[in-house]
Design a protein around this motif. Structure first.
Motif, mmCIF file in Angstrom:
data_model
loop_
_atom_site.group_PDB
_atom_site.id
_atom_site.type_symbol
_atom_site.label_atom_id
_atom_site.label_comp_id
_atom_site.label_asym_id
_atom_site.label_seq_id
_atom_site.Cartn_x
_atom_site.Cartn_y
_atom_site.Cartn_z
ATOM 1 N N ILE A 235 0.879 -1.034 -0.097
ATOM 2 C CA ILE A 235 -0.080 -0.102 -0.070
ATOM 3 C C ILE A 235 0.872 1.374 -0.103
ATOM 4 C CG2 ILE A 235 -2.016 1.239 1.144
ATOM 5 C CD1 ILE A 235 -2.874 -1.223 2.548
ATOM 6 N N ASN A 236 0.706 2.252 -0.725
ATOM 7 C CA ASN A 236 1.320 3.360 -1.199
ATOM 8 C C ASN A 236 0.924 4.439 0.046
ATOM 9 O OD1 ASN A 236 2.875 5.859 -1.734
ATOM 10 N ND2 ASN A 236 2.355 5.194 -4.036
ATOM 11 N N PRO A 237 2.016 4.841 1.002
ATOM 12 C CA PRO A 237 1.490 6.012 1.975
ATOM 13 C C PRO A 237 1.192 7.387 1.308
ATOM 14 C CG PRO A 237 3.856 5.794 1.870
ATOM 15 C CD PRO A 237 3.266 4.669 0.874
ATOM 16 N N ASN A 238 1.566 7.569 -0.064
ATOM 17 C CA ASN A 238 0.916 8.692 -0.678
ATOM 18 C C ASN A 238 -0.384 8.682 -1.249
ATOM 19 O OD1 ASN A 238 3.512 9.851 -0.366
ATOM 20 N ND2 ASN A 238 4.436 8.854 -2.092
ATOM 21 N N ASP A 239 -1.194 7.671 -0.978
ATOM 22 C CA ASP A 239 -2.460 7.240 -1.476
ATOM 23 C C ASP A 239 -3.229 7.739 -0.316
ATOM 24 O OD1 ASP A 239 -1.881 6.864 -4.015
ATOM 25 O OD2 ASP A 239 -1.681 4.636 -3.781
ATOM 26 N N HIS A 240 -4.450 8.011 -0.416
ATOM 27 C CA HIS A 240 -5.478 8.087 0.849
ATOM 28 C C HIS A 240 -5.940 6.640 1.325
ATOM 29 C CE1 HIS A 240 -6.272 12.295 1.110
ATOM 30 N NE2 HIS A 240 -6.399 12.411 -0.124
ATOM 31 N N VAL A 241 -5.457 6.677 2.554
ATOM 32 C CA VAL A 241 -5.810 4.996 3.296
ATOM 33 C C VAL A 241 -6.442 5.512 4.534
ATOM 34 C CG1 VAL A 241 -4.914 3.354 4.414
ATOM 35 C CG2 VAL A 241 -3.861 3.901 2.578
ATOM 36 N N TYR A 242 -7.807 4.810 4.400
ATOM 37 C CA TYR A 242 -8.649 4.972 5.855
ATOM 38 C C TYR A 242 -9.114 3.544 6.020
ATOM 39 C CZ TYR A 242 -12.618 6.109 8.962
ATOM 40 O OH TYR A 242 -13.435 5.921 10.107
ATOM 41 N N HIS A 243 -8.311 2.686 6.633
ATOM 42 C CA HIS A 243 -8.697 1.211 6.518
ATOM 43 C C HIS A 243 -8.950 0.660 8.069
ATOM 44 C CE1 HIS A 243 -6.534 0.332 2.469
ATOM 45 N NE2 HIS A 243 -7.585 1.231 2.460
ATOM 46 N N GLY A 244 -9.869 -0.505 7.995
ATOM 47 C CA GLY A 244 -10.008 -0.952 9.620
ATOM 48 C C GLY A 244 -11.134 -1.816 9.258
ATOM 49 N N HIS A 245 -11.911 -1.958 10.381
ATOM 50 C CA HIS A 245 -13.131 -3.096 10.246
ATOM 51 C C HIS A 245 -14.438 -1.978 10.314
ATOM 52 C CE1 HIS A 245 -15.173 -6.854 11.442
ATOM 53 N NE2 HIS A 245 -16.181 -5.928 11.201
ATOM 54 N N ALA A 246 -14.987 -1.963 8.890
ATOM 55 C CA ALA A 246 -16.081 -0.949 8.444
ATOM 56 C C ALA A 246 -17.149 -1.507 9.174
ATOM 57 C CB ALA A 246 -16.307 -0.845 7.139
ATOM 58 N N LEU A 247 -18.199 -0.543 9.681
ATOM 59 C CA LEU A 247 -19.364 -0.815 10.356
ATOM 60 C C LEU A 247 -20.376 0.474 9.766
ATOM 61 C CD1 LEU A 247 -18.232 -1.458 14.083
ATOM 62 C CD2 LEU A 247 -18.951 -3.199 12.420
ATOM 63 N N LYS A 248 -21.595 0.264 10.193
ATOM 64 C CA LYS A 248 -22.510 1.280 9.741
ATOM 65 C C LYS A 248 -23.214 1.980 11.001
ATOM 66 C CE LYS A 248 -26.780 -1.282 9.516
ATOM 67 N NZ LYS A 248 -28.147 -1.425 8.577
ATOM 68 N N ASN A 249 -23.520 3.015 10.876
ATOM 69 C CA ASN A 249 -24.338 3.879 12.175
ATOM 70 C C ASN A 249 -25.435 4.891 11.299
ATOM 71 O OD1 ASN A 249 -24.290 4.433 15.067
ATOM 72 N ND2 ASN A 249 -24.543 6.325 14.132
ATOM 73 N N ASP A 250 -26.709 4.505 11.210
ATOM 74 C CA ASP A 250 -27.623 5.332 10.590
ATOM 75 C C ASP A 250 -27.150 5.902 9.196
ATOM 76 O OD1 ASP A 250 -29.160 5.059 12.837
ATOM 77 O OD2 ASP A 250 -28.242 6.994 13.702
ATOM 78 N N GLY A 251 -26.766 4.636 8.564
ATOM 79 C CA GLY A 251 -26.421 5.018 7.133
ATOM 80 C C GLY A 251 -24.937 5.542 6.852
ATOM 81 N N ILE A 252 -24.249 6.026 7.872
ATOM 82 C CA ILE A 252 -22.803 6.144 7.941
ATOM 83 C C ILE A 252 -21.797 5.162 8.191
ATOM 84 C CG2 ILE A 252 -20.998 7.719 8.804
ATOM 85 C CD1 ILE A 252 -23.367 9.364 9.900
ATOM 86 N N VAL A 253 -20.833 5.023 7.296
ATOM 87 C CA VAL A 253 -20.109 4.040 7.372
ATOM 88 C C VAL A 253 -18.651 4.402 7.886
ATOM 89 C CG1 VAL A 253 -18.774 2.105 5.928
ATOM 90 C CG2 VAL A 253 -21.112 2.759 5.378
ATOM 91 N N PHE A 254 -18.369 3.677 9.202
ATOM 92 C CA PHE A 254 -17.079 4.166 9.576
ATOM 93 C C PHE A 254 -16.420 2.986 10.043
ATOM 94 C CE2 PHE A 254 -20.018 2.996 13.003
ATOM 95 C CZ PHE A 254 -19.507 2.799 14.247
ATOM 96 N N ASN A 255 -15.199 3.140 10.476
ATOM 97 C CA ASN A 255 -14.292 2.176 10.943
ATOM 98 C C ASN A 255 -14.189 1.958 12.593
ATOM 99 O OD1 ASN A 255 -13.119 1.014 8.592
ATOM 100 N ND2 ASN A 255 -11.833 2.771 8.282
#
Length: 454
Positions: A235-255
Protein backbone atom coordinates in the motif's frame (compact mmCIF):
# COMPACT_ATOMS: atom_id res chain seq x y z
CA UNK A 1 108.25 -57.93 -37.22
CA UNK A 2 106.85 -57.49 -33.78
CA UNK A 3 104.61 -60.20 -32.55
CA UNK A 4 101.82 -59.21 -30.11
CA UNK A 5 100.06 -61.74 -27.98
CA UNK A 6 96.26 -61.90 -27.75
CA UNK A 7 96.45 -60.82 -24.13
CA UNK A 8 98.43 -57.72 -24.95
CA UNK A 9 96.12 -56.88 -27.81
CA UNK A 10 93.13 -56.95 -25.48
CA UNK A 11 94.81 -54.69 -22.94
CA UNK A 12 95.77 -52.21 -25.60
CA UNK A 13 92.21 -52.12 -26.94
CA UNK A 14 90.88 -51.45 -23.43
CA UNK A 15 93.25 -48.51 -22.94
CA UNK A 16 92.21 -46.98 -26.27
CA UNK A 17 88.50 -47.25 -25.41
CA UNK A 18 89.12 -45.63 -22.00
CA UNK A 19 91.04 -42.75 -23.54
CA UNK A 20 88.26 -42.26 -26.10
CA UNK A 21 85.56 -42.09 -23.39
CA UNK A 22 87.62 -39.64 -21.32
CA UNK A 23 88.06 -37.37 -24.31
CA UNK A 24 84.28 -37.44 -25.01
CA UNK A 25 83.48 -36.57 -21.40
CA UNK A 26 85.95 -33.68 -21.42
CA UNK A 27 84.48 -32.43 -24.66
CA UNK A 28 80.95 -32.54 -23.21
CA UNK A 29 82.06 -30.69 -20.07
CA UNK A 30 83.74 -28.03 -22.19
CA UNK A 31 80.54 -27.47 -24.20
CA UNK A 32 77.90 -27.40 -21.17
CA UNK A 33 77.67 -25.55 -17.81
CA UNK A 34 78.45 -27.46 -14.69
CA UNK A 35 75.71 -29.16 -12.68
CA UNK A 36 76.29 -26.59 -9.95
CA UNK A 37 75.58 -23.77 -12.33
CA UNK A 38 72.42 -25.47 -13.51
CA UNK A 39 71.18 -25.76 -9.93
CA UNK A 40 72.01 -22.16 -9.25
CA UNK A 41 70.07 -21.06 -12.33
CA UNK A 42 67.03 -23.07 -11.31
CA UNK A 43 67.14 -21.71 -7.78
CA UNK A 44 67.40 -18.15 -9.06
CA UNK A 45 64.38 -18.69 -11.30
CA UNK A 46 62.33 -20.24 -8.50
CA UNK A 47 63.26 -17.43 -6.15
CA UNK A 48 62.27 -14.82 -8.72
CA UNK A 49 58.93 -16.54 -9.35
CA UNK A 50 58.21 -16.88 -5.61
CA UNK A 51 59.11 -13.25 -5.03
CA UNK A 52 56.81 -12.22 -7.91
CA UNK A 53 53.90 -14.27 -6.58
CA UNK A 54 54.42 -12.97 -3.09
CA UNK A 55 54.45 -9.43 -4.33
CA UNK A 56 51.24 -9.97 -6.34
CA UNK A 57 49.41 -11.61 -3.42
CA UNK A 58 50.67 -8.92 -1.07
CA UNK A 59 49.47 -6.18 -3.37
CA UNK A 60 46.08 -7.86 -3.70
CA UNK A 61 45.72 -8.19 0.09
CA UNK A 62 46.83 -4.61 0.62
CA UNK A 63 44.32 -3.44 -2.00
CA UNK A 64 41.47 -5.35 -0.38
CA UNK A 65 42.38 -4.09 3.09
CA UNK A 66 42.69 -0.54 1.83
CA UNK A 67 39.32 -0.86 0.07
CA UNK A 68 37.64 -2.14 3.24
CA UNK A 69 39.17 0.57 5.40
CA UNK A 70 38.17 3.23 2.90
CA UNK A 71 34.66 1.79 2.75
CA UNK A 72 34.34 1.85 6.52
CA UNK A 73 35.60 5.41 6.70
CA UNK A 74 33.30 6.58 3.92
CA UNK A 75 30.40 4.66 5.46
CA UNK A 76 30.97 6.33 8.79
CA UNK A 77 31.17 9.76 7.17
CA UNK A 78 28.00 9.16 5.16
CA UNK A 79 26.03 7.97 8.18
CA UNK A 80 23.46 10.46 9.34
CA UNK A 81 24.15 12.09 12.69
CA UNK A 82 21.21 10.25 14.19
CA UNK A 83 22.74 6.88 13.21
CA UNK A 84 25.84 7.68 15.21
CA UNK A 85 23.72 8.92 18.10
CA UNK A 86 21.79 5.64 18.21
CA UNK A 87 24.97 3.54 18.03
CA UNK A 88 26.57 5.53 20.83
CA UNK A 89 23.36 5.24 22.81
CA UNK A 90 23.49 1.44 22.56
CA UNK A 91 27.21 1.36 23.40
CA UNK A 92 26.54 3.33 26.57
CA UNK A 93 24.18 0.62 27.79
CA UNK A 94 24.80 -2.61 25.80
CA UNK A 95 23.30 -4.88 28.44
CA UNK A 96 20.12 -2.86 28.67
CA UNK A 97 19.67 -3.15 24.91
CA UNK A 98 20.49 -6.85 24.77
CA UNK A 99 18.25 -9.14 22.75
CA UNK A 100 17.94 -11.45 25.75
CA UNK A 101 16.07 -8.74 27.62
CA UNK A 102 13.64 -7.99 24.84
CA UNK A 103 12.73 -11.39 23.45
CA UNK A 104 13.04 -12.27 19.82
CA UNK A 105 12.62 -8.63 18.80
CA UNK A 106 15.99 -7.74 20.33
CA UNK A 107 17.06 -4.22 19.50
CA UNK A 108 15.73 -4.40 15.97
CA UNK A 109 14.02 -1.04 16.33
CA UNK A 110 17.37 0.66 16.96
CA UNK A 111 18.68 -0.14 13.52
CA UNK A 112 15.80 1.42 11.62
CA UNK A 113 16.40 5.07 10.92
CA UNK A 114 14.40 7.65 9.08
CA UNK A 115 10.61 7.72 8.98
CA UNK A 116 9.06 4.52 10.37
CA UNK A 117 6.89 2.43 8.08
CA UNK A 118 4.16 2.42 10.72
CA UNK A 119 3.50 3.51 14.28
CA UNK A 120 0.72 2.31 16.58
CA UNK A 121 -1.00 5.09 18.51
CA UNK A 122 -2.57 3.80 21.74
CA UNK A 123 -5.43 6.03 22.90
CA UNK A 124 -7.03 5.72 26.36
CA UNK A 125 -9.86 3.17 26.58
CA UNK A 126 -13.05 4.30 28.30
CA UNK A 127 -13.55 0.76 29.68
CA UNK A 128 -12.03 -0.04 33.09
CA UNK A 129 -9.75 3.03 33.19
CA UNK A 130 -8.45 1.97 36.61
CA UNK A 131 -6.68 -0.96 34.94
CA UNK A 132 -5.08 1.13 32.24
CA UNK A 133 -1.60 1.18 33.77
CA UNK A 134 -1.59 -2.63 33.90
CA UNK A 135 -2.71 -2.82 30.27
CA UNK A 136 0.00 -0.37 29.21
CA UNK A 137 2.58 -2.38 31.10
CA UNK A 138 1.46 -5.61 29.41
CA UNK A 139 1.61 -3.95 25.99
CA UNK A 140 5.14 -2.69 26.66
CA UNK A 141 6.26 -6.24 27.50
CA UNK A 142 4.52 -7.92 24.58
CA UNK A 143 3.67 -6.37 21.21
CA UNK A 144 4.35 -2.71 22.01
CA UNK A 145 8.04 -2.34 21.06
CA UNK A 146 7.64 -4.12 17.71
CA UNK A 147 4.53 -2.10 16.84
CA UNK A 148 6.29 1.17 17.74
CA UNK A 149 3.61 1.90 20.29
CA UNK A 150 3.03 5.51 21.31
CA UNK A 151 0.85 5.90 24.42
CA UNK A 152 -1.39 8.97 24.45
CA UNK A 153 -1.38 10.30 28.03
CA UNK A 154 -2.59 13.38 29.90
CA UNK A 155 0.11 12.95 32.54
CA UNK A 156 3.46 11.17 32.51
CA UNK A 157 2.47 9.43 35.73
CA UNK A 158 0.07 7.27 33.70
CA UNK A 159 3.10 5.25 32.60
CA UNK A 160 6.23 6.49 34.38
CA UNK A 161 8.37 3.66 32.94
CA UNK A 162 8.49 5.65 29.68
CA UNK A 163 9.02 9.07 31.29
CA UNK A 164 12.37 9.25 29.45
CA UNK A 165 10.59 9.01 26.08
CA UNK A 166 8.10 11.88 26.11
CA UNK A 167 6.82 13.37 22.88
CA UNK A 168 5.17 16.78 23.16
CA UNK A 169 4.93 20.08 21.32
CA UNK A 170 8.36 21.13 22.59
CA UNK A 171 10.05 17.82 23.33
CA UNK A 172 11.09 14.61 21.60
CA UNK A 173 12.42 11.35 23.14
CA UNK A 174 16.17 11.13 23.73
CA UNK A 175 16.11 7.80 21.92
CA UNK A 176 13.55 8.13 19.09
CA UNK A 177 13.89 4.45 18.16
CA UNK A 178 12.97 3.02 21.56
CA UNK A 179 9.34 2.16 22.21
CA UNK A 180 6.86 2.60 23.79
CA UNK A 181 6.86 6.38 23.92
CA UNK A 182 4.49 8.82 25.62
CA UNK A 183 2.61 11.45 23.65
CA UNK A 184 1.75 14.07 26.24
CA UNK A 185 -1.53 15.90 25.65
CA UNK A 186 -1.44 19.59 26.72
CA UNK A 187 -3.39 20.69 29.79
CA UNK A 188 -5.75 22.71 27.61
CA UNK A 189 -7.28 19.44 26.33
CA UNK A 190 -9.25 17.48 28.90
CA UNK A 191 -9.82 13.74 29.11
CA UNK A 192 -13.39 14.16 27.81
CA UNK A 193 -12.42 16.40 24.89
CA UNK A 194 -12.47 13.61 22.33
CA UNK A 195 -12.41 15.68 19.14
CA UNK A 196 -9.69 18.19 20.18
CA UNK A 197 -7.58 15.32 21.51
CA UNK A 198 -7.85 13.32 18.28
CA UNK A 199 -6.99 16.41 16.24
CA UNK A 200 -3.96 17.04 18.44
CA UNK A 201 -2.83 13.41 18.28
CA UNK A 202 -3.08 13.06 14.48
CA UNK A 203 -1.28 16.39 14.01
CA UNK A 204 1.52 15.29 16.35
CA UNK A 205 1.85 11.94 14.61
CA UNK A 206 2.10 13.62 11.22
CA UNK A 207 4.47 16.41 12.24
CA UNK A 208 6.67 14.75 14.88
CA UNK A 209 6.74 11.04 13.98
CA UNK A 210 5.84 11.23 10.28
CA UNK A 211 5.30 7.50 9.64
CA UNK A 212 4.10 6.10 6.34
CA UNK A 213 1.05 4.82 8.22
CA UNK A 214 -0.41 5.27 11.70
CA UNK A 215 -2.56 2.58 13.30
CA UNK A 216 -4.95 4.06 15.87
CA UNK A 217 -6.11 1.69 18.65
CA UNK A 218 -6.79 1.91 22.38
CA UNK A 219 -5.18 0.17 25.32
CA UNK A 220 -7.74 -2.66 25.23
CA UNK A 221 -6.46 -3.74 21.80
CA UNK A 222 -4.09 -6.62 21.11
CA UNK A 223 -2.00 -5.98 17.99
CA UNK A 224 0.08 -8.36 15.88
CA UNK A 225 2.70 -5.99 14.39
CA UNK A 226 4.04 -8.44 11.81
CA UNK A 227 0.59 -8.86 10.31
CA UNK A 228 0.04 -5.11 10.18
CA UNK A 229 3.33 -4.86 8.33
CA UNK A 230 2.28 -7.57 5.89
CA UNK A 231 -1.08 -5.90 5.29
CA UNK A 232 0.59 -2.55 4.51
CA UNK A 233 3.35 -4.08 2.42
CA UNK A 234 1.98 -3.09 -1.01
CA UNK A 235 0.00 0.00 0.00
CA UNK A 236 1.35 3.41 -1.00
CA UNK A 237 1.53 6.01 1.83
CA UNK A 238 1.07 8.74 -0.77
CA UNK A 239 -2.44 7.44 -1.47
CA UNK A 240 -5.42 8.07 0.77
CA UNK A 241 -5.86 5.23 3.27
CA UNK A 242 -8.59 4.86 5.89
CA UNK A 243 -8.67 1.10 6.59
CA UNK A 244 -10.06 -0.98 9.45
CA UNK A 245 -13.23 -2.89 10.27
CA UNK A 246 -16.09 -1.06 8.60
CA UNK A 247 -19.45 -0.76 10.39
CA UNK A 248 -22.57 1.31 9.81
CA UNK A 249 -24.33 3.86 12.00
CA UNK A 250 -27.57 5.32 10.64
CA UNK A 251 -26.34 5.06 7.08
CA UNK A 252 -22.85 6.34 7.90
CA UNK A 253 -20.03 3.83 7.26
CA UNK A 254 -17.12 4.23 9.67
CA UNK A 255 -14.22 2.13 10.93
CA UNK A 256 -14.44 0.68 14.42
CA UNK A 257 -12.14 2.52 16.80
CA UNK A 258 -12.08 -0.62 18.94
CA UNK A 259 -10.68 -2.81 16.17
CA UNK A 260 -8.35 0.02 15.13
CA UNK A 261 -7.98 1.92 11.87
CA UNK A 262 -5.06 2.92 9.63
CA UNK A 263 -4.39 6.37 8.18
CA UNK A 264 -1.71 7.04 5.58
CA UNK A 265 0.67 9.98 5.62
CA UNK A 266 -1.23 11.57 2.73
CA UNK A 267 -4.56 11.30 4.55
CA UNK A 268 -3.13 12.73 7.78
CA UNK A 269 -1.56 15.59 5.82
CA UNK A 270 -4.87 16.53 4.22
CA UNK A 271 -6.66 16.35 7.57
CA UNK A 272 -4.09 18.70 9.11
CA UNK A 273 -4.59 21.14 6.22
CA UNK A 274 -8.37 21.07 6.78
CA UNK A 275 -7.94 21.73 10.50
CA UNK A 276 -5.48 24.56 9.81
CA UNK A 277 -8.05 26.10 7.47
CA UNK A 278 -10.61 25.96 10.29
CA UNK A 279 -13.07 23.77 8.39
CA UNK A 280 -16.23 23.77 10.58
CA UNK A 281 -17.15 20.14 9.84
CA UNK A 282 -13.69 18.68 10.41
CA UNK A 283 -13.03 20.72 13.55
CA UNK A 284 -16.46 19.85 14.94
CA UNK A 285 -17.62 23.46 15.43
CA UNK A 286 -20.72 23.06 13.25
CA UNK A 287 -21.90 19.59 14.25
CA UNK A 288 -24.22 18.12 16.87
CA UNK A 289 -23.21 17.37 20.44
CA UNK A 290 -23.52 13.67 19.70
CA UNK A 291 -21.08 13.89 16.80
CA UNK A 292 -18.70 15.95 18.91
CA UNK A 293 -18.72 13.08 21.41
CA UNK A 294 -17.85 10.55 18.69
CA UNK A 295 -14.56 11.72 17.19
CA UNK A 296 -14.11 8.59 15.05
CA UNK A 297 -17.43 9.15 13.26
CA UNK A 298 -16.74 12.88 12.95
CA UNK A 299 -13.40 12.10 11.33
CA UNK A 300 -15.17 9.70 8.97
CA UNK A 301 -17.61 12.42 7.93
CA UNK A 302 -14.76 14.85 7.37
CA UNK A 303 -12.84 12.36 5.24
CA UNK A 304 -15.88 11.45 3.17
CA UNK A 305 -17.29 14.91 2.49
CA UNK A 306 -14.05 16.85 2.13
CA UNK A 307 -11.67 14.29 0.64
CA UNK A 308 -13.94 11.62 -0.81
CA UNK A 309 -12.24 8.98 1.34
CA UNK A 310 -14.18 6.22 3.06
CA UNK A 311 -13.78 2.78 4.66
CA UNK A 312 -13.07 -0.22 2.44
CA UNK A 313 -13.50 -3.98 2.69
CA UNK A 314 -10.26 -5.11 4.35
CA UNK A 315 -11.15 -8.79 4.62
CA UNK A 316 -8.68 -11.39 3.41
CA UNK A 317 -10.01 -12.69 0.07
CA UNK A 318 -13.32 -10.92 0.80
CA UNK A 319 -14.06 -13.52 3.48
CA UNK A 320 -11.97 -13.40 6.68
CA UNK A 321 -11.74 -10.25 8.78
CA UNK A 322 -8.33 -8.94 9.82
CA UNK A 323 -9.44 -6.29 12.36
CA UNK A 324 -11.67 -7.51 15.22
CA UNK A 325 -13.70 -5.51 17.75
CA UNK A 326 -13.95 -8.49 20.13
CA UNK A 327 -11.39 -10.91 21.65
CA UNK A 328 -10.38 -14.16 20.01
CA UNK A 329 -12.53 -16.37 22.26
CA UNK A 330 -15.70 -14.43 21.38
CA UNK A 331 -14.86 -14.27 17.69
CA UNK A 332 -14.37 -18.05 17.54
CA UNK A 333 -17.53 -18.86 19.53
CA UNK A 334 -19.61 -16.25 17.70
CA UNK A 335 -20.66 -14.86 21.10
CA UNK A 336 -20.59 -11.19 20.08
CA UNK A 337 -23.11 -8.48 20.99
CA UNK A 338 -26.21 -8.13 18.87
CA UNK A 339 -25.53 -4.46 18.19
CA UNK A 340 -22.26 -5.51 16.56
CA UNK A 341 -24.05 -7.94 14.27
CA UNK A 342 -26.64 -5.30 13.39
CA UNK A 343 -23.93 -2.87 12.31
CA UNK A 344 -22.92 -5.33 9.56
CA UNK A 345 -26.35 -5.60 7.97
CA UNK A 346 -26.82 -4.21 4.44
CA UNK A 347 -23.18 -3.12 4.31
CA UNK A 348 -22.99 -4.22 0.69
CA UNK A 349 -25.44 -1.40 -0.14
CA UNK A 350 -23.45 1.22 1.74
CA UNK A 351 -19.80 0.38 1.04
CA UNK A 352 -18.45 0.11 -2.50
CA UNK A 353 -16.54 -2.91 -3.79
CA UNK A 354 -18.02 -5.41 -1.38
CA UNK A 355 -20.79 -8.04 -1.51
CA UNK A 356 -23.51 -9.59 0.64
CA UNK A 357 -21.01 -11.82 2.46
CA UNK A 358 -19.90 -8.78 4.47
CA UNK A 359 -23.34 -8.58 6.11
CA UNK A 360 -22.84 -11.76 8.13
CA UNK A 361 -20.08 -12.35 10.65
CA UNK A 362 -18.37 -15.74 10.48
CA UNK A 363 -17.35 -17.73 13.54
CA UNK A 364 -15.44 -20.90 14.31
CA UNK A 365 -12.25 -21.45 12.32
CA UNK A 366 -13.53 -18.96 9.69
CA UNK A 367 -13.82 -16.06 12.13
CA UNK A 368 -10.38 -14.69 11.52
CA UNK A 369 -7.82 -14.19 8.78
CA UNK A 370 -4.46 -15.96 9.05
CA UNK A 371 -2.88 -12.48 9.09
CA UNK A 372 -5.25 -11.01 11.67
CA UNK A 373 -4.02 -7.61 12.85
CA UNK A 374 -6.04 -6.89 16.00
CA UNK A 375 -8.43 -8.09 18.71
CA UNK A 376 -10.27 -5.78 21.11
CA UNK A 377 -11.49 -6.05 24.72
CA UNK A 378 -8.25 -7.84 25.63
CA UNK A 379 -7.33 -7.17 29.26
CA UNK A 380 -3.76 -7.13 30.62
CA UNK A 381 -3.62 -10.86 31.55
CA UNK A 382 -5.06 -11.97 28.23
CA UNK A 383 -2.58 -9.70 26.40
CA UNK A 384 0.26 -11.70 27.91
CA UNK A 385 -1.45 -15.06 27.38
CA UNK A 386 -2.18 -14.44 23.71
CA UNK A 387 1.33 -13.17 23.10
CA UNK A 388 2.97 -16.11 24.92
CA UNK A 389 0.86 -18.66 23.04
CA UNK A 390 1.76 -17.17 19.66
CA UNK A 391 5.43 -17.10 20.59
CA UNK A 392 5.31 -20.77 21.59
CA UNK A 393 3.69 -21.71 18.29
CA UNK A 394 6.19 -19.69 16.27
CA UNK A 395 9.04 -21.52 18.00
CA UNK A 396 7.43 -24.97 17.78
CA UNK A 397 4.85 -24.94 14.95
CA UNK A 398 4.62 -28.74 14.89
CA UNK A 399 3.47 -29.14 18.48
CA UNK A 400 0.40 -31.31 18.92
CA UNK A 401 -3.06 -29.98 19.69
CA UNK A 402 -2.76 -31.46 23.15
CA UNK A 403 0.47 -29.53 23.77
CA UNK A 404 -1.04 -26.32 22.41
CA UNK A 405 -4.13 -26.69 24.56
CA UNK A 406 -1.96 -27.29 27.62
CA UNK A 407 0.02 -24.10 26.94
CA UNK A 408 -3.16 -22.05 26.56
CA UNK A 409 -4.64 -23.43 29.79
CA UNK A 410 -1.40 -22.62 31.60
CA UNK A 411 -1.07 -19.08 30.19
CA UNK A 412 -4.70 -17.92 30.09
CA UNK A 413 -6.36 -16.04 32.97
CA UNK A 414 -8.78 -18.38 34.75
CA UNK A 415 -11.02 -15.96 36.61
CA UNK A 416 -13.62 -13.63 35.11
CA UNK A 417 -12.06 -10.69 36.94
CA UNK A 418 -8.74 -11.23 35.17
CA UNK A 419 -10.41 -11.96 31.84
CA UNK A 420 -12.51 -8.81 32.03
CA UNK A 421 -16.20 -8.18 31.62
CA UNK A 422 -16.09 -7.92 27.83
CA UNK A 423 -14.00 -11.03 27.17
CA UNK A 424 -14.61 -14.72 27.75
CA UNK A 425 -12.48 -17.49 29.20
CA UNK A 426 -11.31 -20.60 27.38
CA UNK A 427 -13.82 -23.31 26.35
CA UNK A 428 -14.80 -25.91 28.91
CA UNK A 429 -12.70 -29.06 29.00
CA UNK A 430 -15.35 -31.23 27.36
CA UNK A 431 -16.25 -28.78 24.58
CA UNK A 432 -14.18 -30.41 21.84
CA UNK A 433 -15.85 -28.47 19.02
CA UNK A 434 -14.98 -25.08 20.49
CA UNK A 435 -11.49 -26.20 21.46
CA UNK A 436 -10.80 -27.54 17.96
CA UNK A 437 -11.94 -24.28 16.39
CA UNK A 438 -9.92 -22.17 18.83
CA UNK A 439 -6.77 -24.24 18.28
CA UNK A 440 -7.20 -23.94 14.51
CA UNK A 441 -7.46 -20.15 14.75
CA UNK A 442 -4.43 -19.95 17.04
CA UNK A 443 -2.42 -21.88 14.47
CA UNK A 444 -3.75 -19.70 11.65
CA UNK A 445 -2.67 -16.45 13.29
CA UNK A 446 0.70 -17.86 14.43
CA UNK A 447 2.15 -19.03 11.14
CA UNK A 448 5.77 -18.25 10.30
CA UNK A 449 4.64 -17.44 6.76
CA UNK A 450 2.92 -14.27 7.93
CA UNK A 451 5.74 -12.91 10.08
CA UNK A 452 6.99 -9.88 8.16
CA UNK A 453 9.50 -7.23 9.23
CA UNK A 454 8.93 -3.52 8.94
Amino acid sequence: MEVISSTGLHARKKREDHNSISQDVVADLEQSPSNVEVDRTHRRRRHSLTRFLRSEVGCAIETVVAFLVMGLVLGYLILHHQHRKVILHIMNDPVGHGAALKGRYGFRHHFYTGHPRSATIVLPSVVNPEKRSRRLNSISETWGPAARAVYVVHNVTEFPMASHAVLSEDKIPDDPYSYPQLMLVPDSIGADDGVPRLIYVIRMVYEKINPDFAFFVNDHTFVIPEHLCKYLENINPNDHVYHGHALKNDGIVFNSGAAGYVLSRETMKKLVHLWDAGDPLCTGTSVSKWLQGNPAILTTQCLKEKLGVGPVDTRDHKKWHRFHAFPITRMVSGDVDQWYKNKHEDMDKLMPNTDESYNTLLNGANCCSHDTVSFHYVEFAEQRALFATREALLRHPKMSDHELQSIMIKEWPNTQKEVGGYSRGLPKDGDKEQWNALLQVMRKISSRNTQGEC
